[in-house]
Design an enzyme around this catalytic site. Structure first.
Site, PDB file in Angstrom:
ATOM      1  N   GLY A  46       4.158  -3.203   4.468  1.00  0.00           N
ATOM      2  CA  GLY A  46       3.028  -3.788   5.002  1.00  0.00           C
ATOM      3  C   GLY A  46       1.797  -2.977   5.266  1.00  0.00           C
ATOM      4  O   GLY A  46       2.077  -1.886   5.555  1.00  0.00           O
ATOM      5  N   GLN A  51      -5.693  -1.168   9.727  1.00  0.00           N
ATOM      6  CA  GLN A  51      -5.042   0.122   9.515  1.00  0.00           C
ATOM      7  C   GLN A  51      -5.885   0.976   8.370  1.00  0.00           C
ATOM      8  O   GLN A  51      -5.868   2.035   8.160  1.00  0.00           O
ATOM      9  CB  GLN A  51      -3.561   0.160   8.643  1.00  0.00           C
ATOM     10  CG  GLN A  51      -2.597  -0.320   9.719  1.00  0.00           C
ATOM     11  CD  GLN A  51      -1.352  -0.443   9.505  1.00  0.00           C
ATOM     12  OE1 GLN A  51      -0.891  -1.564   8.729  1.00  0.00           O
ATOM     13  NE2 GLN A  51      -0.620   0.607   9.439  1.00  0.00           N
ATOM     14  N   CYS A  88       5.581   2.890  10.315  1.00  0.00           N
ATOM     15  CA  CYS A  88       4.270   2.504  10.426  1.00  0.00           C
ATOM     16  C   CYS A  88       3.474   3.520   9.555  1.00  0.00           C
ATOM     17  O   CYS A  88       3.799   4.844   9.620  1.00  0.00           O
ATOM     18  CB  CYS A  88       3.815   1.915  11.482  1.00  0.00           C
ATOM     19  SG  CYS A  88       2.152   1.484  11.540  1.00  0.00           S
ATOM     20  N   LEU A  89       2.786   3.033   8.636  1.00  0.00           N
ATOM     21  CA  LEU A  89       1.960   3.865   7.878  1.00  0.00           C
ATOM     22  C   LEU A  89       0.970   4.700   8.798  1.00  0.00           C
ATOM     23  O   LEU A  89       0.357   5.743   8.222  1.00  0.00           O
ATOM     24  CB  LEU A  89       1.175   3.250   6.735  1.00  0.00           C
ATOM     25  CG  LEU A  89       1.957   2.800   5.526  1.00  0.00           C
ATOM     26  CD1 LEU A  89       1.191   1.894   4.363  1.00  0.00           C
ATOM     27  CD2 LEU A  89       2.904   3.754   4.875  1.00  0.00           C
ATOM     28  N   HIS A 130       5.499  -7.202  12.757  1.00  0.00           N
ATOM     29  CA  HIS A 130       4.906  -5.691  12.815  1.00  0.00           C
ATOM     30  C   HIS A 130       3.301  -6.081  12.517  1.00  0.00           C
ATOM     31  O   HIS A 130       2.475  -5.365  13.212  1.00  0.00           O
ATOM     32  CB  HIS A 130       5.502  -4.625  11.997  1.00  0.00           C
ATOM     33  CG  HIS A 130       4.780  -3.476  11.991  1.00  0.00           C
ATOM     34  ND1 HIS A 130       5.646  -2.425  12.254  1.00  0.00           N
ATOM     35  CD2 HIS A 130       4.018  -2.857  11.494  1.00  0.00           C
ATOM     36  CE1 HIS A 130       5.055  -1.149  12.126  1.00  0.00           C
ATOM     37  NE2 HIS A 130       3.866  -1.848  11.707  1.00  0.00           N
ATOM     38  N   GLU A 131       3.158  -6.555  11.323  1.00  0.00           N
ATOM     39  CA  GLU A 131       1.832  -6.533  10.812  1.00  0.00           C
ATOM     40  C   GLU A 131       0.930  -7.384  11.552  1.00  0.00           C
ATOM     41  O   GLU A 131      -0.191  -7.044  11.638  1.00  0.00           O
ATOM     42  CB  GLU A 131       1.675  -7.002   9.271  1.00  0.00           C
ATOM     43  CG  GLU A 131       2.423  -6.007   8.387  1.00  0.00           C
ATOM     44  CD  GLU A 131       2.101  -4.601   8.375  1.00  0.00           C
ATOM     45  OE1 GLU A 131       0.853  -4.344   9.046  1.00  0.00           O
ATOM     46  OE2 GLU A 131       3.181  -3.685   8.396  1.00  0.00           O
ATOM     47  N   HIS A 134      -0.553  -5.736  14.747  1.00  0.00           N
ATOM     48  CA  HIS A 134      -1.754  -4.995  14.276  1.00  0.00           C
ATOM     49  C   HIS A 134      -3.123  -5.534  14.532  1.00  0.00           C
ATOM     50  O   HIS A 134      -3.853  -4.934  14.839  1.00  0.00           O
ATOM     51  CB  HIS A 134      -1.534  -4.413  12.792  1.00  0.00           C
ATOM     52  CG  HIS A 134      -0.880  -3.096  12.800  1.00  0.00           C
ATOM     53  ND1 HIS A 134      -1.153  -1.939  13.234  1.00  0.00           N
ATOM     54  CD2 HIS A 134       0.274  -2.821  12.165  1.00  0.00           C
ATOM     55  CE1 HIS A 134      -0.067  -0.918  12.836  1.00  0.00           C
ATOM     56  NE2 HIS A 134       0.630  -1.662  11.937  1.00  0.00           N
TER      57      HIS A 134
HETATM   58 ZN    ZN Z   1       2.080  -0.772  11.197  1.00  0.00          ZN
END
Ligand code: ZN
Length: 160
Positions: A46, A51, A88-89, A130-131, A134
Site C-alpha cells: 500500500g 508518502q 511501511c515504505l 494503515h494507509e 497516513h
Molecule cells: Zn505506511
C-alpha cells in the site's frame, strides 16, 4: 509511468493532514498511476499520497489481488481485532507489532469519482487502516506495541 521518491519518517509532510480530492484532473490521474508504479517498484502492499509528498486523500493498495484505489476514503465500520507485524515504505527495513481491527469497511471514490464500499479482512483490513491513517498524519510507529525491529533481526529470529 514514473516512480516517485518516497518520503521517510522525519519528513514533516508525513505528519500533515491531506486534503480531499474534489475532482479527477489529469494531474490526479498521473499521481494515481505514479503511486501504483512506485508501490509495485518498492514491493509494498500500500501507499498513501503523502508518502510521495502529495497532501491528497488518495491511497493505493495491492495485497496480491490486484490494485485498489481509494479516493477520500472513510472507514465506516470495523469488527474484531488482529495483532501482527506491520511495516511501511516510509520506515524502510523496520517492522513492529500493531493491533488493528480484523474486518474493515471503507467508503471511498474510485478513479472515476464513483462512490463504492469495500470490506476487507486480515491483511486487507490492516492495509486499509494503515494507509488511511497516513492521510491524517499518523504513521504506524505511533501505535507499535513494544519496539521497532530491524527486518534482518526478525529473519534471524525466524531461523532460530
Ligand atoms: Zn505506511
Amino acid at each position: 509511468m514514473a516512480i516517485r521518491s518516497i518520503r521517510t519518517l522525519g519528513d514533516p509532510v508525513l505528519r500533515k493532514v491531506s486534503k480531499e480530492v474534489k475532482e479527477i484532473t489529469p494531474k490526479i490521474t498521473k499521481l494515481i498511476d505514479d503511486m501504483l508504479d512506485t508501490m509495485y517498484e518498492e514491493e509494498g502492499v500500500g501507499l498513501a499520497a503523502p508518502q510521495v509528498g502529495m497532501l491528497k486523500r488518495i491511497v493505493v493498495i495491492d495485497i496480491g489481488d490486484g490494485p485498489i484505489i481509494l479516493i477520500n476514503p472513510v472507514i465506516i465500520a470495523t469488527e474484531g481485532e488482529q495483532t501482527g507485524f506491520e511495516g511501511c515504505l516510509s520506515v524502510p527495513g523496520k517492522s513492529g507489532t500493531v493491533t488493528r481491527p480484523n474486518k474493515v469497511t471503507v467508503r471511498a471514490f474510485d478513479e472515476n469519482m464513483d462512490e463504492f464500499e469495500l470490506t476487507g479482512t486480515e491483511l486487507l483490513a490492516r492495509a486499509i487502516c494503515h494507509e488511511c491513517e497516513h492521510l491524517d498524519g499518523i504513521v504506524y510507529v505511533d501505535k507499535v506495541e513494544g519496539r521497532l525491529y530491524d527486518n534482518e533481526e526478525l529473519e534471524e529470529m525466524e531461523e532460530e
